[in-house]
Design an enzyme around this catalytic site. Structure first.
Site, mmCIF file in Angstrom:
data_model
loop_
_atom_site.group_PDB
_atom_site.id
_atom_site.type_symbol
_atom_site.label_atom_id
_atom_site.label_comp_id
_atom_site.label_asym_id
_atom_site.label_seq_id
_atom_site.Cartn_x
_atom_site.Cartn_y
_atom_site.Cartn_z
ATOM 1 N N ARG A 169 32.680 16.447 -14.873
ATOM 2 C CA ARG A 169 31.674 15.956 -14.072
ATOM 3 C C ARG A 169 30.808 16.798 -13.825
ATOM 4 O O ARG A 169 30.790 17.836 -13.114
ATOM 5 C CB ARG A 169 32.221 15.400 -12.784
ATOM 6 C CG ARG A 169 31.274 14.567 -11.973
ATOM 7 C CD ARG A 169 31.827 13.829 -10.803
ATOM 8 N NE ARG A 169 32.689 14.619 -9.647
ATOM 9 C CZ ARG A 169 33.011 14.120 -8.823
ATOM 10 N NH1 ARG A 169 32.630 12.879 -8.217
ATOM 11 N NH2 ARG A 169 33.557 14.842 -7.733
ATOM 12 N N ASP A 453 35.671 17.310 0.012
ATOM 13 C CA ASP A 453 34.508 17.717 -0.850
ATOM 14 C C ASP A 453 33.180 17.378 -0.251
ATOM 15 O O ASP A 453 33.045 16.970 0.848
ATOM 16 C CB ASP A 453 34.613 17.362 -2.482
ATOM 17 C CG ASP A 453 34.418 15.815 -2.572
ATOM 18 O OD1 ASP A 453 33.858 15.185 -1.587
ATOM 19 O OD2 ASP A 453 34.786 15.433 -3.546
#
Length: 540
Positions: A169, A453
């Site tokens: 990603r 996150d």
């Protein structure tokens, strides 16, 4: 007179890193420069389009499926390209940053896929950006074994056939990479992450029987998916691999993308692998886009917004139906629990919740789901094994019973829950603790037994902002105000100081994190992304 030669890509303001020359080769930087020349202007236009669309939502407080793409949705004939063998079974995916220890543990975890993250689980220090690439190259060449100097524990890869398939990603379109410039301008982080990884590993991955596979974050429209598709076409020609080798899974983690799922798959159809339901960023996107839409768009505490909330159910059911209609994988959301080594009862309750969540996803037709910790892999695996058996996926389950109206996706007031004072306190606690770690270069952080996150910090600060601007009154009679947020933040800072001690407090970035959280939570000019002002303060 001939035109001047284009300026080379320059590495600026960066201390030399060990082995950076293996990643920042002249040929790799030339490729990134070409990506930048060709595609950054369109990226800039699409970022401007985001702002225009957000202004339209502010004016209308509504969204709808696009009339101009109705023909694509109505055409039942098209499908995405068949999944490659390495991505056909995705029943459990583990996520995490690309540090050396995580790389080995994720590949060895027993999950089918590892989301190797340069985005929300990684603070974009230059060291993380470059050495993360080194670690992936080392993993593919099986040169990554190492001994942790602190614990003395050794880490080594299992046999190749037991390793998870990597889906990488890159950063979202909004972020720049200040350490790489072209004609004095920073290159988009997405092109740096994608370009370096693709250039070095595309052929290597093909030789390993896999391929260059990507998760695409923060996508807001099918036009952004079209840009990525054009990048894939160019990149495959540039390095000389067959068209269609790249596969991309798009995170449907913005409210606008939820209205364009089919169009996103259509734009990427030769390279599409599926869609994923990204929960926290999705909620953040709802707040961001409808922040001035009045009381009916006010979200309650984040932990009260479960995946069974009617508007979240509409989103996930539509995602499964859309994916399976077009032959793509539908990947479920994150199980973020981090097992406690000290409290068996905490683990028992959490494991039961994870099991219920994964049972629901498998039962709804998802083909796989995410976990944040290796200990959760067997739990999620059992949920999907019970439904899939020996089948690699359940894309044949078309979910034609699902019907979602445009208003269902933004029916926030269908949830019978309200913001609470404890919710405000939790948002401040998690926000400060996460941002402090991020400013030290850590993007994936265990807080209160959950792996958090950047999406976590985004929903935390967005909810504080929304509650204050909506004039929310909590159950204890206190009104959400800037003064209350400052009071709670001051109490949290004092609590942290008492918890960790003066020395550790002074060595951290606690005051800085406190100040940044309050800045993005209280500023009348709502920042599009917390990571933009945070990146200005990130050292390295």
């Amino acid at each position: 007179m001939s035109a001047p030669a284009p300026s080379p890509l320059a590495v600026v303001d960066a201390e030399p890193l060990p082995r950076q020359e293996e990643v920042l080769t002249e040929a790799a930087l030339a490729f990134v420069a070409e990506l930048h020349r060709r595609f950054t202007p369109r990226r800039d236009e699409l970022l401007a389009r985001r702002a225009e669309r957000r202004a339209e939502i502010a004016r209308t407080s509504t969204l709808d499926f696009l009339p101009e793409t109705a023909a694509i949705r109505a055409d039942d004939s098209w499908r995405v390209a068949p999944a490659p063998a390495a991505l056909n079974d995705r029943r459990v995916e583990i996520t995490g940053p690309t540090d050396r220890k995580m790389t080995i543990n994720a590949l060895n975890s027993g999950a089918k896929v590892w989301l190797a993250d340069f985005e929300d689980a990684s603070a974009p220090t230059w060291e993380n950006v470059v050495l993360g690439q080194v670690n992936l190259i080392d993993a593919y060449t099986r040169k990554i074994d190492f001994t942790d100097p602190r614990s003395g524990k050794s880490y080594a890869l299992k046999p190749a056939e037991e390793l998870a398939t990597v889906v990488m990603r890159p950063r979202g379109w909004h972020l720049e990479e200040r350490h790489l410039t072209f004609d004095g301008r920073p290159v988009p982080g997405a092109l740096v992450d994608f370009g370096l990884y693709f250039f070095h590993n595309a052929q290597r991955l093909i030789d390993l029987g896999k391929g260059p596979y990507f998760y695409l974050p923060k996508t807001e429209s099918h036009l952004e998916a079209r840009l990525w598709n054009d990048i894939f076409v160019f990149a495959q020609d540039y390095v000389g691999i067959p068209q269609g080798t790249v596969r991309a899974t798009v995170l449907i983690e913005t409210i606008t993308a939820a209205y364009e799922m089919e169009e996103i798959l259509y734009e990427l159809r030769d390279h599409a692998a599926g869609l994923n339901a990204g929960r926290w960023d999705y909620l953040f996107s709802i707040v961001k886009n409808f922040r001035d839409g009045g009381a009916k768009f006010v979200l309650p505490d984040r932990n009260a917004v479960t995946m069974t909330a009617p508007f979240m159910r509409a989103y996930t059911e539509l995602l499964v139906r859309t994916c399976h209609k077009r032959g793509a994988h539908a990947i479920g959301g994150m199980a973020a629990f981090i097992p406690s080594r000290k409290d068996a009862e905490v683990n028992k309750v959490a494991f039961e919740k994870v099991k219920a969540d994964k049972d629901r996803e498998a039962g709804d037709g998802f083909d796989g789901s995410w976990v944040a910790h290796p200990d959760l892999v067997p739990i999620a695996m059992a949920s999907f094994d019970a439904v899939l058996g020996d089948r690699p996926n359940q894309k044949d389950r078309l979910r034609e019973d699902v019907s979602v109206a445009p208003g269902d996706l933004i029916a926030i007031d269908s949830l019978d829950a309200k913001p609470t004072y404890e919710g405000l306190r939790n948002a401040v606690q998690v926000g400060v603790r996460y941002i402090e770690a991020w400013l030290r270069g850590l993007g994936a952080v265990a807080i209160f037994n959950l792996m958090e996150d950047a999406a976590t910090a985004e929903i935390s600060r967005s909810q504080i902002w929304q509650w204050i601007n909506a004039g929310v009154v909590f159950e204890n009679g206190e009104k959400a105000t800037p003064e209350l947020a400052r009071k709670v933040a001051a109490e949290e800072l004092a609590s942290i100081r008492a918890e960790i001690g003066e020395e550790a407090f002074a060595a951290g970035k606690w005051q800085q994190a406190h100040d940044l959280l309050l800045h993005v939570s209280l500023d009348a000019d709502y920042a599009d992304f917390l990571t933009l002002p945070a990146y200005e303060q990130l050292v390295g």
